[in-house]
Design an enzyme around this catalytic site. Structure first.
Site, PDB file in Angstrom:
ATOM      1  N   LYS A  63       3.012  -3.307   8.754  1.00 26.58           N
ATOM      2  CA  LYS A  63       2.061  -4.340   8.320  1.00 26.58           C
ATOM      3  C   LYS A  63       1.461  -3.895   6.997  1.00 26.58           C
ATOM      4  CE  LYS A  63      -0.370  -8.082   9.266  1.00 26.58           C
ATOM      5  NZ  LYS A  63      -0.034  -8.644   7.963  1.00 26.58           N
ATOM      6  N   LYS A  87      -4.800   3.086   8.959  1.00 25.99           N
ATOM      7  CA  LYS A  87      -5.798   2.039   9.211  1.00 25.99           C
ATOM      8  C   LYS A  87      -5.490   1.288  10.513  1.00 25.99           C
ATOM      9  CE  LYS A  87      -6.807  -0.376   5.564  1.00 25.99           C
ATOM     10  NZ  LYS A  87      -6.761  -1.428   4.517  1.00 25.99           N
ATOM     11  N   LYS A  99       3.586  -1.611   2.457  1.00 21.82           N
ATOM     12  CA  LYS A  99       2.915  -2.230   1.305  1.00 21.82           C
ATOM     13  C   LYS A  99       3.982  -2.730   0.355  1.00 21.82           C
ATOM     14  CE  LYS A  99      -1.265  -2.948  -0.251  1.00 21.82           C
ATOM     15  NZ  LYS A  99      -2.449  -3.235   0.582  1.00 21.82           N
ATOM     16  N   THR A 183     -12.296  -9.455   5.657  1.00 24.19           N
ATOM     17  CA  THR A 183     -12.449  -8.094   5.133  1.00 24.19           C
ATOM     18  C   THR A 183     -13.911  -7.833   4.756  1.00 24.19           C
ATOM     19  OG1 THR A 183     -10.186  -8.283   4.324  1.00 24.19           O
ATOM     20  CG2 THR A 183     -11.454  -6.401   3.543  1.00 24.19           C
ATOM     21  N   ASN A 214     -11.644 -11.693  -3.547  1.00 23.21           N
ATOM     22  CA  ASN A 214     -11.838 -12.050  -2.144  1.00 23.21           C
ATOM     23  C   ASN A 214     -12.764 -11.048  -1.444  1.00 23.21           C
ATOM     24  OD1 ASN A 214     -11.008 -11.363   0.757  1.00 23.21           O
ATOM     25  ND2 ASN A 214     -10.351 -13.474   0.572  1.00 23.21           N
ATOM     26  N   SER A 351      -5.709 -10.347  10.615  1.00 19.72           N
ATOM     27  CA  SER A 351      -4.271 -10.625  10.450  1.00 19.72           C
ATOM     28  C   SER A 351      -3.553 -10.454  11.792  1.00 19.72           C
ATOM     29  CB  SER A 351      -3.640  -9.673   9.428  1.00 19.72           C
ATOM     30  OG  SER A 351      -3.815 -10.177   8.131  1.00 19.72           O
TER      31      SER A 351
END
Ligand code: NAD
Length: 411
Positions: A63, A87, A99, A183, A214, A351
Site C-alpha cells: 500500500k 506505518k 510507493k 490525514t 491536502n 484508505s
C-alpha cells in the site's frame, strides 16, 4: 538534497537492537521485493522517469501513494515505501508498504497532458498491482481527480470494474467519506491525545504549518477547531506570518481565488492573504511557536536549521520531514517529535476503510468513518506513549519498536 539511506537511520537500528532481531530478519527487512522503473512518453514533451517500489508484504498487500514531483527519485521512493511498511504495521492494518511516483512538474502540464500522464503511469504499473497485490493512493500533487483517471484506465486494462485497486477516489467512483480530511484529522487526534497526557490546553498554544496542500490545510483546520492558534502557513510560493492568528478556511479560499493550473493546482498562494507579514519559507521553521507542523516534503528540518527550531512539539504530517542528524539536535534540546508513521497514519487507515467498503460493497457514513479512525488512532497513540514512558524512549523509537515487533511476528 542527498537522500538518507533508510537502513542507516539510527532510530531504526536502535529499535532492531532493542527487540534483539537477528541478522536474517534485518537482511530481509532491508531488501525490497520489487523496484520498477520506466520512462513515460507524452506527445510534445520529454520523457518522464516513473517508479513503483514494493517494499514488503509480510502483513498484507503493498500500500502506498503516487507522487508527481520534480524531485522524485528511486532512493526517495524506497525510503517512503519502507516507511509505509512500518506505518501500516503500527496502524495495525493488514497492508505492507510501497510507493510510486513520476519525476515531473505537473504544474507545467495542460489538463489533457496531466490526464495522459496519469493514464500512462497506471498502464505501466498495471501488471504489478491489483486489489490484493498493491493498492496505490494519492500523495503530493495527486488528488481524487487523478485517481479517478487512473481507475478508469486500470479498469480498461482488466476489462471489469475494480474500485478496490486504488484508494482516495472521488465519492461517486467508490471513494470513502472522510478520506479527503483523514490525514489532517488523524494528526489532530494524535496531537490532542498528547496534549491531554501533558495536561496542556490547546487554546494556549500556537502553531506554524509548512505546506498548505491536502494534509497541511486539513491539519490547520482541525487543530484550529481544537483551539490552537495558527500563526503562520506556507506553500511552494512562500510563507506568511499572522501573529494574531489566521483562519485556515479563509486562507484556503483566498489561495483558490485565482483559479487553477492543469485543472487542479492553485495559481494563488497562502501569501495572497492581505493581513499577513511575508516570511522566508525557511523562516517559518524558526518561528517562536509551540507546535511546528511540517506538511510538505521530506528532509526540511535538517542539520543546517534544526538548532534554530524553537517549537517544543514537532507534529510530522509530511513523510520523513526530519533528518536523523536533525533529530539528534532536536532531542538534545528536549523537543518532542510526534513521528510521521503515527501522526499522518490517518490517511492510510481511511484508505483501508475505503478498500474494505469496496470489497464488501458497503458505504459508510462520514461519522462512522471518522469515529472508527479516532478510536483506532487513540489506541495506537496510547500504545506508543505507554512504551515511551515505560522504556524512557522517544515516541519515534517506541513507534518503530511496536511496528518492527509486529513485522517480526508476521514474517
Ligand atoms: P499536496 O500536493 O496536497 O500538498 C503539498 C503542499 O506542500 C502544497 O501546498 C505545496 O505548495 C507545498 N510545498 C511544496 N514545497 C514546499 C516548500 N518547499 N515549502 C512549503 N510548502 C511547500 O500533498 P499532500 O497530500 O498534502 O502531502 C503532503 C505531505 O504529507 C507529503 O509528505 C506526503 O507524503 C504526506 N502524506 C500525505 C498523505 C495524504 O493522505 N495525502 C498521507 C500521509 C502523508
Amino acid at each position: 538534497m542527498k537522500q538518507e539511506n533508510i537502513a542507516d537511520q539510527p532510530e531504526i537500528t536502535f529499535a532492531l537492537r532493542f527487540l534483539n532481531l537477528n541478522r536474517t530478519f534485518r537482511k530481509r527487512l532491508f531488501s525490497f521485493d520489487r523496484e520498477f522503473k520506466t520512462q513515460l512518453k507524452l506527445k510534445g514533451k520529454n520523457q518522464f522517469s516513473a517508479f513503483r517500489i514494493q517494499h514488503n508484504h509480510w502483513r498484507g498487500p503493498y500500500k502506498g501513494g503516487i507522487r508527481f514531483h520534480p524531485q522524485v527519485n528511486q532512493e526517495e521512493m524506497r525510503t517512503l515505501a519502507f516507511l509505509m511498511t512500518l506505518k501500516c504495521a503500527l496502524a495495525d492494518i493488514p497492508f505492507g508498504g510501497s510507493k510510486g511516483g513520476v519525476r515531473v512538474d505537473p504544474k507545467k502540464l495542460s489538463l489533457e497532458q496531466l490526464k495522459q500522464l496519469s493514464e500512462a503511469y497506471i498502464r505501466s504499473i498495471a501488471p504489478i498491482i491489483g486489489p490484493n497485490v498493491d493498492i496505490p493512493a494519492p500523495d503530493v500533487n495527486t488528488n481524487a481527480q487523478i485517481i479517478a483517471w487512473m481507475l478508469e484506465e486500470y479498469e480498461k486494462f482488466v476489462g471489469k470494474p475494480c474500485p478496490a485497486i486504488l484508494t482516495g477516489k472521488p465519492l461517486d467512483k467508490g471513494g470513502s467519506q472522510g478520506r479527503n480530511e483523514a490525514t489532517g484529522y488523524g494528526g489532530t487526534v494524535v496531537l490532542e491525545r498528547l496534549l491531554q497526557r501533558l495536561k496542556l490546553n490547546p487554546e494556549n498554544l500556537t502553531a506554524a504549518v509548512q505546506g498548505f496542500g491536502n494534509v497541511g490545510y486539513y491539519t490547520a483546520h482541525f487543530i484550529n477547531r481544537l483551539g490552537v492558534k495558527i500563526v503562520a502557513v506556507s506553500d511552494s510560493q512562500g510563507a506568511v506570518y499572522v501573529p494574531k492568528g489566521l483562519n485556515p478556511d479563509k486562507t484556503l479560499e483566498c489561495k483558490r481565488e485565482k483559479g487553477f493550473v492543469s485543472g487542479c493546482y492553485c495559481v494563488g498562494s497562502v501569501c495572497d492573504i492581505d493581513y499577513g507579514h511575508p516570511l522566508k519559507s525557511d523562516g517559518l521553521l524558526h518561528l517562536d511557536v509551540d507546535i511546528l507542523i511540517p506538511a510538505a516534503l521530506e528532509g526540511v528540518i535538517n542539520k543546517e536549521n534544526a538548532a534554530q527550531v524553537k517549537a517544543k512539539f514537532i507534529l510530522e504530517m509530511a513523510n520523513n520531514p526530519v533528518t536523523s542528524e536533525a533529530e539528534k539536535i532536536l532531542k538534545q534540546k528536549g523537543k518532542i517529535i510526534i513521528p510521521d508513521i503515527l501522526a499522518n497514519s490517518g490517511g492510510v487507515i481511511v484508505s483501508y476503510f475505503e478498500w474494505l467498503q469496496n470489497l464488501s460493497q458497503e458505504k459508510w457514513t462520514k461519522t462512522r468513518v471518522l469515529k472508527k479512525l479516532k478510536l483506532k488512532l487513540r489506541k495506537n497513540f496510547d500504545k506508543v506513549y505507554k512504551t515511551s514512558q515505560k522504556e524512557k524512549l522517544s515516541l519515534r523509537q517506541s513507534a518503530y519498536i511496536i511496528s518492527l515487533k509486529r513485522l517480526s511476528q508476521a514474517v
